[in-house]
Design a protein around this motif. Structure first.
Motif, PDB file in Angstrom:
ATOM      1  N   TYR A 193     -44.082 -18.905   4.233  1.00 46.10           N
ATOM      2  CA  TYR A 193     -43.335 -18.968   5.485  1.00 46.10           C
ATOM      3  C   TYR A 193     -43.422 -20.359   6.096  1.00 46.10           C
ATOM      4  O   TYR A 193     -44.274 -21.186   5.730  1.00 46.10           O
ATOM      5  CB  TYR A 193     -43.842 -17.920   6.472  1.00 46.10           C
ATOM      6  CG  TYR A 193     -45.181 -18.233   7.108  1.00 46.10           C
ATOM      7  CD1 TYR A 193     -45.261 -18.746   8.413  1.00 46.10           C
ATOM      8  CD2 TYR A 193     -46.376 -18.010   6.426  1.00 46.10           C
ATOM      9  CE1 TYR A 193     -46.487 -19.024   9.006  1.00 46.10           C
ATOM     10  CE2 TYR A 193     -47.595 -18.284   7.000  1.00 46.10           C
ATOM     11  CZ  TYR A 193     -47.646 -18.794   8.286  1.00 46.10           C
ATOM     12  OH  TYR A 193     -48.860 -19.077   8.871  1.00 46.10           O
ATOM     13  N   ASP A 194     -42.516 -20.600   7.035  1.00 49.36           N
ATOM     14  CA  ASP A 194     -42.450 -21.847   7.791  1.00 49.36           C
ATOM     15  C   ASP A 194     -43.096 -21.591   9.152  1.00 49.36           C
ATOM     16  O   ASP A 194     -42.510 -20.897   9.993  1.00 49.36           O
ATOM     17  CB  ASP A 194     -40.985 -22.271   7.955  1.00 49.36           C
ATOM     18  CG  ASP A 194     -40.811 -23.534   8.792  1.00 49.36           C
ATOM     19  OD1 ASP A 194     -41.810 -24.047   9.329  1.00 49.36           O
ATOM     20  OD2 ASP A 194     -39.650 -23.984   8.923  1.00 49.36           O
ATOM     21  N   ILE A 201     -39.752 -18.048   4.028  1.00 52.08           N
ATOM     22  CA  ILE A 201     -39.017 -19.004   3.206  1.00 52.08           C
ATOM     23  C   ILE A 201     -38.526 -18.297   1.945  1.00 52.08           C
ATOM     24  O   ILE A 201     -39.326 -17.771   1.162  1.00 52.08           O
ATOM     25  CB  ILE A 201     -39.900 -20.204   2.823  1.00 52.08           C
ATOM     26  CG1 ILE A 201     -40.373 -20.934   4.076  1.00 52.08           C
ATOM     27  CG2 ILE A 201     -39.141 -21.159   1.894  1.00 52.08           C
ATOM     28  CD1 ILE A 201     -41.380 -22.026   3.803  1.00 52.08           C
ATOM     29  N   PHE A 246     -39.969 -28.915   2.153  1.00 53.78           N
ATOM     30  CA  PHE A 246     -41.377 -28.683   2.462  1.00 53.78           C
ATOM     31  C   PHE A 246     -42.267 -29.435   1.464  1.00 53.78           C
ATOM     32  O   PHE A 246     -41.872 -29.698   0.326  1.00 53.78           O
ATOM     33  CB  PHE A 246     -41.710 -27.198   2.421  1.00 53.78           C
ATOM     34  CG  PHE A 246     -41.007 -26.387   3.469  1.00 53.78           C
ATOM     35  CD1 PHE A 246     -41.580 -26.180   4.716  1.00 53.78           C
ATOM     36  CD2 PHE A 246     -39.748 -25.841   3.214  1.00 53.78           C
ATOM     37  CE1 PHE A 246     -40.933 -25.433   5.684  1.00 53.78           C
ATOM     38  CE2 PHE A 246     -39.094 -25.095   4.175  1.00 53.78           C
ATOM     39  CZ  PHE A 246     -39.680 -24.894   5.419  1.00 53.78           C
ATOM     40  N   GLU A 268     -45.854 -26.816   4.889  1.00 56.87           N
ATOM     41  CA  GLU A 268     -45.666 -27.890   5.871  1.00 56.87           C
ATOM     42  C   GLU A 268     -44.338 -28.590   5.620  1.00 56.87           C
ATOM     43  O   GLU A 268     -44.050 -29.037   4.491  1.00 56.87           O
ATOM     44  CB  GLU A 268     -46.818 -28.888   5.787  1.00 56.87           C
ATOM     45  CG  GLU A 268     -46.756 -29.987   6.818  1.00 56.87           C
ATOM     46  CD  GLU A 268     -47.908 -30.958   6.704  1.00 56.87           C
ATOM     47  OE1 GLU A 268     -47.836 -32.026   7.365  1.00 56.87           O
ATOM     48  OE2 GLU A 268     -48.865 -30.671   5.944  1.00 56.87           O
ATOM     49  N   ALA A 269     -43.521 -28.696   6.671  1.00 56.77           N
ATOM     50  CA  ALA A 269     -42.210 -29.321   6.526  1.00 56.77           C
ATOM     51  C   ALA A 269     -42.359 -30.824   6.287  1.00 56.77           C
ATOM     52  O   ALA A 269     -43.281 -31.460   6.770  1.00 56.77           O
ATOM     53  CB  ALA A 269     -41.377 -29.068   7.772  1.00 56.77           C
TER      54      ALA A 269
END
Length: 271
Positions: A193-194, A201, A246, A268-269
């Motif tokens: 997930y973000d 995601i 990401f 992590e973006a």
């Protein structure tokens, strides 16, 4: 020669085979094949339930466990004068008269399939419903199986299934005549997930590598951000995750000795 073939993937855990085995043998004397099974404490056909993983990644699997009716039974010992014998059709039988008082036979079976009847002072186990087989019928457990997970008959009849089957603990060298298709294996699962957007995601690329063999498997996270690697062996694995936008994520070593839910993984973006 007779065999059992059990397709674990078809079993829905109804315990019908276990129940009808009790119905067939409790309070019924099928001498010379078997004396009555006691009400409590014995399960000649026993369903073993195993819960894999942890919430919310959980699988429950059921494995029916009768006597293995081995070609080389550990329960047949020199000097027992036929207390246990193997029939020409392959079924292994404990003679209730000759086995009288031989409690030590319980410990000869590495599969735990032999029980002690305290009241009658005899060891007992699954007979493959030999009394029914002699009448041209199948064992009660097979007849009652609603999903046809249990099959019984001549080995030649099931040669295609046997070709893809496994034995329970083949390393013992006892050559069981109970064959299992789709025996439970381990799985590794998780989700990505973000955390910034608090969203799952989709279509992240996931790679799992066996650190011993260097064999790798790949999958993508689904519409819920979930990913699964099913039917893997126990061992040490590396997990790598890549998703567009990401930073790559890696777990260098995971020890998988039981089915493992690695849980939610935050990516992590990129800046």
């Amino acid at each position: 020669m007779k065999v059992f073939v059990i397709d674990v993937s078809r079993c829905n855990g109804c315990y019908g085979c276990q129940l009808v085995c009790k119905d067939e043998h409790v309070d019924n004397d099928w001498s010379p094949v078997a004396k009555p099974q006691p009400d409590m404490g014995q399960f000649w056909m026993k369903v073993k339930e195993t819960v894999h993983g942890s919430v919310p990644k959980v699988k429950v699997e059921y494995v029916a466990r009768p006597c293995m009716h081995c070609d080389h039974p550990a329960c047949i010992r020199p000097g027992d004068q036929g207390a246990v014998y193997k029939r020409t059709d392959g079924l292994v039988i404990i003679d209730p008269e000759k086995a009288q008082g031989k409690k030590e036979l319980v410990d000869t079976c590495p599969y735990g399939a032999i029980y002690w009847n305290e009241a009658l002072e005899i060891p007992q186990k699954c007979t493959g419903c030999a009394h029914l087989v002699d009448e041209g019928e199948v064992p009660r457990c097979v007849d009652a199986c609603a999903t046809e997970a249990l099959k019984f008959g001549e080995e030649e009849e099931f040669k295609d299934l046997i070709a893809q089957a496994e034995l329970m603990q083949p390393e013992l060298g006892l050559k069981p005549r109970v064959y299992y298709v789709n025996l439970p294996k381990l799985f590794l699962a998780g989700e990505v997930y973000d955390p910034r957007a608090n969203e799952i995601i989709e279509k992240a690329d996931i790679a799992l590598t066996d650190l011993a063999t260097r064999q790798s498997w790949t999958c993508q996270s689904d519409d819920f951000g979930d990913f699964w690697f099913k039917r893997i062996a126990a061992g040490k694995y590396a997990l790598r995750i890549k998703a567009q936008g990401f930073k790559p994520y890696e777990i260098a070593e995971l020890n998988v000795d039981k089915s493992l839910n690695v849980g939610p993984i935050a990516l992590e973006a990129l800046k």
